[in-house]
Design a protein around this motif. Sequence first.
Motif, short mmCIF file in Angstrom:
data_model
loop_
_atom_site.label_atom_id
_atom_site.label_comp_id
_atom_site.label_asym_id
_atom_site.label_seq_id
_atom_site.Cartn_x
_atom_site.Cartn_y
_atom_site.Cartn_z
N ALA A 113 -28.81 -8.30 -12.30
CA ALA A 113 -28.44 -9.65 -13.43
C ALA A 113 -27.65 -8.99 -13.64
O ALA A 113 -26.42 -9.69 -14.24
CB ALA A 113 -29.62 -10.17 -13.64
N THR A 114 -27.21 -8.06 -13.98
CA THR A 114 -25.90 -7.48 -14.67
C THR A 114 -24.83 -7.48 -14.35
O THR A 114 -23.44 -7.56 -14.49
CB THR A 114 -26.39 -5.61 -15.64
OG1 THR A 114 -27.36 -5.62 -16.30
CG2 THR A 114 -24.75 -5.38 -16.11
N SER A 116 -24.21 -9.78 -12.01
CA SER A 116 -23.60 -10.61 -11.53
C SER A 116 -22.48 -11.07 -13.02
O SER A 116 -21.93 -11.76 -13.09
CB SER A 116 -24.65 -11.94 -12.12
OG SER A 116 -25.39 -11.62 -10.21
N LEU A 117 -22.90 -10.65 -14.31
CA LEU A 117 -22.78 -11.04 -15.29
C LEU A 117 -21.32 -9.94 -15.69
O LEU A 117 -20.44 -10.93 -15.68
CB LEU A 117 -23.72 -10.31 -16.24
CG LEU A 117 -24.75 -11.71 -16.64
CD1 LEU A 117 -25.43 -11.61 -16.00
CD2 LEU A 117 -25.05 -10.95 -18.57
N TYR A 127 -18.66 -18.63 -10.80
CA TYR A 127 -20.67 -18.79 -11.04
C TYR A 127 -21.77 -18.22 -9.70
O TYR A 127 -22.38 -18.02 -9.75
CB TYR A 127 -20.82 -19.89 -12.03
CG TYR A 127 -22.76 -19.70 -12.21
CD1 TYR A 127 -22.57 -19.23 -13.40
CD2 TYR A 127 -23.71 -20.19 -11.34
CE1 TYR A 127 -24.38 -19.88 -13.56
CE2 TYR A 127 -24.87 -20.44 -12.06
CZ TYR A 127 -25.12 -19.87 -12.95
OH TYR A 127 -26.50 -19.80 -13.91
N LEU A 131 -23.74 -14.81 -8.32
CA LEU A 131 -24.78 -15.49 -8.16
C LEU A 131 -25.32 -14.40 -6.98
O LEU A 131 -26.34 -13.95 -6.90
CB LEU A 131 -25.27 -16.35 -8.44
CG LEU A 131 -26.89 -17.45 -8.37
CD1 LEU A 131 -27.73 -16.43 -8.63
CD2 LEU A 131 -26.79 -18.88 -7.76
N GLY A 134 -25.46 -11.25 -7.57
CA GLY A 134 -26.71 -10.82 -7.45
C GLY A 134 -27.94 -10.21 -6.80
O GLY A 134 -28.40 -10.00 -6.56
N PHE A 280 -34.62 -10.54 -11.21
CA PHE A 280 -33.03 -11.07 -10.93
C PHE A 280 -32.86 -12.87 -11.29
O PHE A 280 -32.70 -12.86 -12.51
CB PHE A 280 -32.73 -10.44 -10.07
CG PHE A 280 -31.43 -11.18 -9.28
CD1 PHE A 280 -29.69 -11.02 -10.50
CD2 PHE A 280 -30.96 -12.76 -8.29
CE1 PHE A 280 -28.72 -11.46 -10.08
CE2 PHE A 280 -29.95 -13.41 -8.82
CZ PHE A 280 -28.89 -12.58 -9.86
N PHE A 284 -31.51 -13.69 -14.54
CA PHE A 284 -30.78 -14.07 -14.53
C PHE A 284 -30.47 -15.69 -14.98
O PHE A 284 -28.62 -16.32 -15.87
CB PHE A 284 -29.91 -14.68 -12.23
CG PHE A 284 -28.23 -14.92 -13.10
CD1 PHE A 284 -27.07 -13.81 -12.43
CD2 PHE A 284 -28.19 -16.57 -12.62
CE1 PHE A 284 -26.42 -14.76 -12.65
CE2 PHE A 284 -26.93 -16.90 -12.45
CZ PHE A 284 -25.90 -16.27 -12.32
N ALA A 287 -30.18 -15.48 -18.65
CA ALA A 287 -29.00 -14.96 -19.13
C ALA A 287 -28.37 -16.38 -19.84
O ALA A 287 -27.08 -16.70 -20.63
CB ALA A 287 -28.04 -14.32 -18.55
N LEU A 292 -29.08 -11.90 -21.75
CA LEU A 292 -29.74 -10.55 -21.73
C LEU A 292 -29.09 -9.52 -22.43
O LEU A 292 -28.54 -8.77 -22.35
CB LEU A 292 -29.28 -11.28 -20.11
CG LEU A 292 -30.25 -9.55 -19.11
CD1 LEU A 292 -30.89 -10.12 -19.24
CD2 LEU A 292 -29.12 -9.29 -17.81
#
Length: 744
Positions: A113-114, A116-117, A127, A131, A134, A280, A284, A287, A292
Amino acid sequence: MGSSVGTGAPAPDNQRGADVQARGPLDRGRRFAESATFAERAGPIVARLRSVAGPAVVLVAVQLLIFPVPLGIWLQGVTVGLLGALVAVGMGLIYRANRILNFAQGDLGMAPATLSLILVQSFAWSYVLGLVAGLVAAIVVGALTELVVIRRFFTAPRLILTVATIGLAQVLVVVTLLLPGWLADLTGRAVSDVSATAERISLPWQFQFDVAPLVFRSDHVLAWVVAPLLLVAVALFLRSTAVGTAVRASAERSDRASMLGIPVRRLNTYVWVIAGVLSFVGLFLRAGVIGLPVGSAFSLNVLLMAFAALTLGRLTDLPSIAVSAVALGILEQGVVWNDTVNLWVFTLDARRASLVAPIMGVVILVALLVRRVGQTRADDDAASSWQSTQDVRPVPKELRRLSEVRLVRVGVVAGLGAVLLVLPHVLGTADSLKASAVIVYAMVTVSVVVLTGWAGQVSLGQMGFVGVGGAVAAVATNQWGFDITLALLVAGIAGALVALVVGLPALRLRGLYLGVVTLAFAMAVSSYLLNPQFFSWIPQGRIERQPLLGRIQLESPTALYYLCLAGFVFALFLVTGVRHSRTGRVMVAMRDNERGAQAFGINVTRAKLTSFALSGFVAAMAGGLLVHHQQVFSPGLIAPEQNLLVFTAAVVGGLGSLVGAVLGAVFLQGGGWFLPTEFQLLATGAGVLIVLLVLPGGLGGLVYRVRDLWLRSVARRNGVTSASLLADTGEPDGDVGSSADGDR
């Protein structure tokens, strides 16, 4: 002429009416029988609905009565609960496959998830691409976790595997924190330009609507759609596919599944991949809804909610786990929304969501007590799989009389004593204070050995007793004017009394169930019960060290070191004396075979409570020393993650010995403070995994293995036959004597 019936002609209307009237009672009886059959068929469905939704209905009713909220907050609770359900169901899958609580469940999805961010925020990825990246990373992390770590512990006791997940969680947290730097180096950017903030990451297609007092956006709608669909997809996968059926079969009886040709280990990889993807997706989507945050405290809060959902869902009932997680999310938001809670008789202050952990603890405890665990043979097997204690073999009597053995024993004790006495004069001021802290944490680890290693009662909340002892000792010295020796005694008694109360569930719970309850207790202590924001008696500000016995000043690091050392030696004498007494033998007998101990007339209830009281006494004394060492009482000293660190130190050191407790504390606590920077990795989760892989018996087991090798050589040189030393070597007894005779 025959009747019209015989000719097939229709009967007159009056005859048809008479027939219907005649058949009326039969028809009513048939309809009654059919209705009874329908009720019988509906019975299991109603029972199943009650099992799945019953706990959730109770939780929502509690929220409506005690924690009322506006509709918007209630809807936010549903959202948070759905995302938490993804994590909880993943943990439930892991439990079904491996019979463990996966402490790394939240962290499995945190690193992807981190990633992806970072890709969306810092590298301007779309986006959807963020996604997908991730999601691929979550699949890779889940597969690598099972192949590299979990598979290595496939046949290990469940306690060892659970501690391995604690170490794995620490490794994943480090990976998450280092991820921005790695990506910066890979792309040639500055580290400051590559970061994953706690800000929300939103869908590119935005719309919003109001449900007072909150504004809901398209991210909320996405969570409402994706989370239920993913949960349904998991359910269909397990029920409707061949792989899902094999996963369920291998989860029930892995050994029998292997005999039938089912690839159990490969299926286990699939389970960990699914768990990683669920984690995840939950993080996600979180977030996009509420942000997150990254850190171990956040992971533990997520885990506590998941633990509560698992206990409500009987650990393996995935639909019940999911529905309960949603209800827990609603309850959590209700607790957070209300500043005060009116319980008719009294009012509780609930500022800053500090009541969440205590309430989750109550939910876990009530669910486990109502569930009536530990009544079946399967439950007994699950509890026994958490026992991973290798008792220390004493020096055989026939060797104790030898002068060589006596001299070495005296020399080792004298050498260690001399090192400990000289150590503060060799170290500097800062290192001397660190050494004192290591001694205090060794006392806490000793308390874990007493409770878990000797008595078999898994405790993940020892720092709760430490906090109680620290608060009481600080009040005793700074407000009551007690000498610190008396204050430590009072603190130990307070810790023993609290431990007795916490130990009451041990009369019904075993294994991981009891561990979860004690962890919830410790989190409640640090967040609420010993928080000076809510209770005025808890000490604040600087805690002065009053002179010992009115004469000996404790301001210097050397004097403080000797005070901590004296407390540690006292604790060792206390627990060693108990271990060699009948009480200690009863504890070990209860650990090895509780029902067998009861058959011999042992009072198991008294033995369990005694072990809790002794463990709580030692931990609380350590808490008193820790508070005076730090000269401040703060909930940060007993942070939730410290409980897992202390328990891990006990397992890494070896739960069967006090030497192992000391080595574990030195390895984890001392290693992080004293090792050079390039070797400090050993004192982290990576070091824990390495030790557990190489030394399943812990560091203490290695020490005693070396000792036994030396004792065997002594026996050969002196022509002494010792069956106990040869029990695990496969060497016949006579070989020692013949070899020794030949040597002579």
